[in-house]
Scaffold this motif. Sequence first.
Motif, PDB file in Angstrom:
ATOM      1  N   ALA A  55      15.022   3.764  51.749  1.00  0.00           N
ATOM      2  CA  ALA A  55      14.499   4.417  52.909  1.00  0.00           C
ATOM      3  C   ALA A  55      13.154   4.007  53.460  1.00  0.00           C
ATOM      4  O   ALA A  55      12.455   4.441  54.357  1.00  0.00           O
ATOM      5  N   GLY A  56      12.407   3.222  52.583  1.00  0.00           N
ATOM      6  CA  GLY A  56      11.063   2.928  52.979  1.00  0.00           C
ATOM      7  C   GLY A  56      10.303   2.500  51.700  1.00  0.00           C
ATOM      8  O   GLY A  56      10.915   2.995  50.412  1.00  0.00           O
ATOM      9  N   ARG A  57       9.231   2.198  51.819  1.00  0.00           N
ATOM     10  CA  ARG A  57       8.106   1.574  50.671  1.00  0.00           C
ATOM     11  C   ARG A  57       7.407   2.799  50.342  1.00  0.00           C
ATOM     12  O   ARG A  57       6.874   3.357  51.303  1.00  0.00           O
ATOM     13  N   ILE A  58       7.056   2.925  49.065  1.00  0.00           N
ATOM     14  CA  ILE A  58       5.986   3.938  48.687  1.00  0.00           C
ATOM     15  C   ILE A  58       4.555   3.343  48.963  1.00  0.00           C
ATOM     16  O   ILE A  58       4.405   2.303  48.329  1.00  0.00           O
ATOM     17  N   PRO A  59       3.866   3.971  49.634  1.00  0.00           N
ATOM     18  CA  PRO A  59       2.587   3.243  50.282  1.00  0.00           C
ATOM     19  C   PRO A  59       1.365   3.024  49.111  1.00  0.00           C
ATOM     20  O   PRO A  59       0.804   1.877  49.138  1.00  0.00           O
ATOM     21  N   TRP A  60       1.314   3.830  48.190  1.00  0.00           N
ATOM     22  CA  TRP A  60       0.275   3.754  47.099  1.00  0.00           C
ATOM     23  C   TRP A  60       0.890   2.989  45.905  1.00  0.00           C
ATOM     24  O   TRP A  60      -0.041   3.171  44.655  1.00  0.00           O
ATOM     25  N   CYS A  61       2.188   2.645  45.788  1.00  0.00           N
ATOM     26  CA  CYS A  61       2.360   1.744  44.567  1.00  0.00           C
ATOM     27  C   CYS A  61       3.182   0.607  44.979  1.00  0.00           C
ATOM     28  O   CYS A  61       4.328   0.564  45.977  1.00  0.00           O
ATOM     29  N   SER A  86      13.513   5.252  37.468  1.00  0.00           N
ATOM     30  CA  SER A  86      13.497   6.334  38.678  1.00  0.00           C
ATOM     31  C   SER A  86      12.380   7.181  38.200  1.00  0.00           C
ATOM     32  O   SER A  86      12.299   8.007  37.467  1.00  0.00           O
ATOM     33  N   GLN A  87      11.266   7.264  39.129  1.00  0.00           N
ATOM     34  CA  GLN A  87      10.149   8.146  39.031  1.00  0.00           C
ATOM     35  C   GLN A  87       9.865   8.706  40.212  1.00  0.00           C
ATOM     36  O   GLN A  87       9.876   8.358  41.392  1.00  0.00           O
ATOM     37  N   GLU A  88       9.000   9.930  39.993  1.00  0.00           N
ATOM     38  CA  GLU A  88       8.748  10.714  41.150  1.00  0.00           C
ATOM     39  C   GLU A  88       7.580   9.946  41.968  1.00  0.00           C
ATOM     40  O   GLU A  88       6.816   9.587  41.425  1.00  0.00           O
ATOM     41  N   ALA A  89       7.776  10.035  43.156  1.00  0.00           N
ATOM     42  CA  ALA A  89       6.849   9.087  44.089  1.00  0.00           C
ATOM     43  C   ALA A  89       5.390   9.446  43.894  1.00  0.00           C
ATOM     44  O   ALA A  89       4.617   8.580  43.796  1.00  0.00           O
ATOM     45  N   ILE A 250     -16.580  17.990  32.774  1.00  0.00           N
ATOM     46  CA  ILE A 250     -18.002  17.402  33.282  1.00  0.00           C
ATOM     47  C   ILE A 250     -19.036  17.919  32.462  1.00  0.00           C
ATOM     48  O   ILE A 250     -19.942  17.444  31.999  1.00  0.00           O
ATOM     49  N   ASP A 251     -18.755  19.254  32.438  1.00  0.00           N
ATOM     50  CA  ASP A 251     -19.787  20.256  31.597  1.00  0.00           C
ATOM     51  C   ASP A 251     -19.765  20.039  29.971  1.00  0.00           C
ATOM     52  O   ASP A 251     -20.760  19.524  29.238  1.00  0.00           O
ATOM     53  N   GLU A 252     -18.491  19.782  29.487  1.00  0.00           N
ATOM     54  CA  GLU A 252     -18.542  19.482  28.061  1.00  0.00           C
ATOM     55  C   GLU A 252     -18.739  18.155  27.608  1.00  0.00           C
ATOM     56  O   GLU A 252     -19.072  18.010  26.398  1.00  0.00           O
ATOM     57  N   PHE A 253     -18.148  17.007  28.293  1.00  0.00           N
ATOM     58  CA  PHE A 253     -18.039  15.628  27.482  1.00  0.00           C
ATOM     59  C   PHE A 253     -18.928  14.476  28.477  1.00  0.00           C
ATOM     60  O   PHE A 253     -18.544  13.452  28.238  1.00  0.00           O
ATOM     61  N   GLU A 254     -19.861  15.127  29.196  1.00  0.00           N
ATOM     62  CA  GLU A 254     -20.626  14.133  29.727  1.00  0.00           C
ATOM     63  C   GLU A 254     -19.806  13.110  30.692  1.00  0.00           C
ATOM     64  O   GLU A 254     -19.916  11.941  30.767  1.00  0.00           O
ATOM     65  N   MET A 255     -18.715  13.799  31.604  1.00  0.00           N
ATOM     66  CA  MET A 255     -18.045  12.950  32.468  1.00  0.00           C
ATOM     67  C   MET A 255     -18.634  12.677  33.774  1.00  0.00           C
ATOM     68  O   MET A 255     -19.267  13.927  34.209  1.00  0.00           O
ATOM     69  N   GLU A 256     -18.329  11.592  34.472  1.00  0.00           N
ATOM     70  CA  GLU A 256     -18.694  11.890  36.068  1.00  0.00           C
ATOM     71  C   GLU A 256     -17.351  11.539  36.760  1.00  0.00           C
ATOM     72  O   GLU A 256     -16.498  10.757  36.234  1.00  0.00           O
ATOM     73  N   SER A 257     -17.480  12.309  37.811  1.00  0.00           N
ATOM     74  CA  SER A 257     -16.407  12.109  38.798  1.00  0.00           C
ATOM     75  C   SER A 257     -16.411  10.678  39.561  1.00  0.00           C
ATOM     76  O   SER A 257     -17.273  10.211  39.944  1.00  0.00           O
ATOM     77  N   ILE A 258     -14.944  10.140  39.890  1.00  0.00           N
ATOM     78  CA  ILE A 258     -14.790   8.731  40.370  1.00  0.00           C
ATOM     79  C   ILE A 258     -14.069   8.911  41.549  1.00  0.00           C
ATOM     80  O   ILE A 258     -13.197   9.894  41.879  1.00  0.00           O
ATOM     81  N   SER A 259     -14.754   8.446  42.821  1.00  0.00           N
ATOM     82  CA  SER A 259     -13.769   8.572  44.114  1.00  0.00           C
ATOM     83  C   SER A 259     -13.146   7.406  44.371  1.00  0.00           C
ATOM     84  O   SER A 259     -13.486   6.372  43.902  1.00  0.00           O
ATOM     85  N   LEU A 260     -11.933   7.542  44.990  1.00  0.00           N
ATOM     86  CA  LEU A 260     -11.078   6.563  45.368  1.00  0.00           C
ATOM     87  C   LEU A 260     -11.125   6.511  46.984  1.00  0.00           C
ATOM     88  O   LEU A 260     -10.900   7.600  47.505  1.00  0.00           O
ATOM     89  N   ASP A 261     -10.973   5.406  47.587  1.00  0.00           N
ATOM     90  CA  ASP A 261     -10.925   5.226  48.921  1.00  0.00           C
ATOM     91  C   ASP A 261      -9.583   5.128  49.022  1.00  0.00           C
ATOM     92  O   ASP A 261      -8.990   3.911  49.055  1.00  0.00           O
ATOM     93  N   ILE A 262      -8.996   6.365  49.701  1.00  0.00           N
ATOM     94  CA  ILE A 262      -7.551   6.452  49.968  1.00  0.00           C
ATOM     95  C   ILE A 262      -7.348   6.324  51.523  1.00  0.00           C
ATOM     96  O   ILE A 262      -8.109   7.124  52.421  1.00  0.00           O
ATOM     97  N   PRO A 263      -6.470   5.571  52.128  1.00  0.00           N
ATOM     98  CA  PRO A 263      -6.024   5.493  53.821  1.00  0.00           C
ATOM     99  C   PRO A 263      -5.980   6.792  53.981  1.00  0.00           C
ATOM    100  O   PRO A 263      -4.947   7.749  53.549  1.00  0.00           O
TER     101      PRO A 263
END
Length: 457
Positions: A55-61, A86-89, A250-263
């Motif tokens: 029925a079509g392509r999955i655009p992000w995979c 067979s995996q959920e899109a 972020i508070d407990e484990f000194e993690m930083e958020s990463i942004s993704l450039d999504i269409p």
Amino acid sequence: MSNILPNDLINSLKGDPTFDYEAFVAIHDKEEKTTSIRLNTAKVSDINAVDCQVAGRIPWCENAYYLAERPIFTLDPLFHSGCYYSQEASSMFLNFALRELKIVANPVRTLDLCAAPGGKSTLLSSSLHKDSLLVANEIIKSRVNILSDNLIRWGNANVIVTNNDPSAFGRLPGYFDLMVVDAPCSGSGMFHKDHSAADEWSLANVKLCSERQQRILGQSLPALKQGGYLFYSTCSYSKEENEQIVDWLIDEFEMESISLDIPSEWNINQTMSDVHAANCYRFYPHMLQGEGFFLAVLRKKGVQETFFMRKVKKEKNAAPQNIAANWMNTEGLYSFLHNDTLHVFPQKYELDLQALQNVLYIKNAGTEIGTLKGKEFIPEHDLALSNLIRNDIPSIELTLDQARNYLRKENMPIEINTDNLKGWVLVKYQGINLGWIKVMPNRINNYYPKEIRIANL
């Protein structure tokens, strides 16, 4: 008001003024199942090879498709041979994140912590650099076999399947470059395709899941190296399991958020966590073709103690190193014995395997290729499905009906044309390996594993 969605869940989503509450409720009042598959391009590269209506392509995979209707996968020998999964899109979005962050460019040590039944593990196995190491772990013992079976079908040797509590990975500080934690959750993202799942939902269960997610993450995160990535996901809509967990990390484990450039045309909803404005990504079934899903990508900034590989002493290996080459391409691989079964595994990670087996319960490592009984070598089913098996091994091609009978582990009729072959012979369907038979003077023995034979085919 929805007849399906719990009122407490609806009220929690109404707080976002940009959220289309009416469309969200309307899509859930219709129980719909979207079917999607992802190809294993090591075995088949063209969707036309699969008997399905696309029925079509999955655009992000990459190499992933929506199907117009759900076929009976158990009727398709190519499904059993690992040509597709067979995996959920929505959950296939990990493929885009890996490519966007260029994680696929270099070999990485990766942990899929809550891996069964294997959707994300097989995706990682296809997406990561070919010289990577993938550890696929499942906490629940009863679910490990299906995880192992799916990865065997996928056919790669650089995989270790483990069955451990998340706390076990704390004994491998700073070992992994990437951790994928698809955490157990309250499951509200699945209500669209399964209305009955809503009966199990409650605010108390959301709270319980949030506490469990914190325990899983807190005990396993020391295994992520400084600068390493965490992909955290759920199939829940609740902030307590999603954005609030990200703020806690972020508070407990000194993690930083990463942004993704999504269409923007993908209609993936980007949200920000309340405390740290961390980037989070939500999938809603009224906005795109997929189920409810949440993903956040974080990177560990804090200093992390590192597992000292030099302390691992190389063990004496008594396994014969010449046998595997008779059956497969062994470049970059070495052989080892486990319970009299010969395995192959990447030479690059020989010490890693020894280190991991000192602290983890390992269900399977690499590819089981066979056992030696006297002078005879008995090949394993795993070898038949390996992407590295030699293409000059004797084989026969079966029709669809013959292939289905083989998968039932029925007796093979002597009339099958074996072209005067004898001994171990590969069974193929449309040129893809299904498993082994042994051709004897007066009969053909079917060696399809009885534990995975198809009873309802």
